[in-house]
Design an enzyme around this catalytic site. Structure first.
Site, PDB file in Angstrom:
ATOM      1  N   HIS A   1     -11.454   2.241  -6.549  1.00 34.30           N
ATOM      2  CA  HIS A   1     -13.108   3.655  -6.508  1.00 34.30           C
ATOM      3  C   HIS A   1     -14.411   2.436  -7.217  1.00 34.30           C
ATOM      4  CE1 HIS A   1     -12.483   4.503 -10.497  1.00 34.30           C
ATOM      5  NE2 HIS A   1     -11.736   4.720 -10.378  1.00 34.30           N
TER       6      HIS A   1
ATOM      7  N   GLU B   1      -4.441   9.140 -11.002  1.00 28.96           N
ATOM      8  CA  GLU B   1      -5.195   8.445 -12.533  1.00 28.96           C
ATOM      9  C   GLU B   1      -4.036   8.889 -13.142  1.00 28.96           C
ATOM     10  OE1 GLU B   1      -4.965   6.061 -13.763  1.00 28.96           O
ATOM     11  OE2 GLU B   1      -6.610   5.226 -13.631  1.00 28.96           O
TER      12      GLU B   1
END
Length: 174
Positions: free
Chosen positions: A8, A79
């Site tokens: 990202h 994550e």
């Protein structure tokens, strides 16, 4: 199957060098990084994007999806959970040990690195059985570390500087 891994774009936690607080949106630089990544990906033919459900990865997926393919979400691509370190300086921990697959050191209540890698690897094991020719995975630095270990092996077990940078792409093949 070709597997394109993208990280990202930048978020405020990246700039502030803190463990992600919560589910951050891309900042202006992160949006620009995602747009530049999308331009690099225009020539890539892919069947689907599979993304972490966290906002920064979702936003990146939407920005890079020039081919208007389906975007699927899988929580196993989230994550690593930093636990009580969320929002605190990265300097609070021994970063080498935080990203050491073989460590016995427990620094807080963060997600155990072995459990984290196994979570990501279970996603990849399942992906192998799918009938895609080319997949884009939109994820995070830590997830890219686990994916690298899956395809390249654990090596010495140290993964601190082995993840993708914001807006980067890598390619693996099953």
């Amino acid at each position: 199957m070709r597997v394109y891994i993208v990280r990202h774009g930048e978020v405020s936690s990246n700039v502030e060098k803190v463990y992600n607080r919560v589910d951050d949106y891309l900042n202006e630089n992160g949006i620009n990084q995602a747009k530049a990544l999308g331009e690099k990906m225009r020539a890539i033919d892919y069947d689907v994007i599979i993304s972490s459900p966290l906002i920064r990865a979702k936003e990146t997926s939407q920005i890079i999806n020039f081919k208007n393919k389906d975007i699927l979400y899988d929580a196993r691509l989230s994550e690593r959970d930093a636990g009580s370190f969320k929002g605190k300086s990265l300097d609070l921990t021994n970063r080498d040990e935080y990203w050491n697959y073989n460590t016995e050191l427990v620094q807080g209540d963060e997600e155990n690195i072995r459990d984290f890698f196994k979570r990501v690897w279970s996603f990849l094991d399942e992906l192998k059985s799918q009938n895609y020719e080319s997949v884009v995975i939109s994820c995070h630095s830590g997830v890219s570390k686990a994916i690298r270990a899956y395809f390249e092996g654990l090596e010495d077990g140290f993964f601190l500087n082995k993840g993708l940078k914001n807006g980067e792409i890598s390619l693996y093949n099953f």
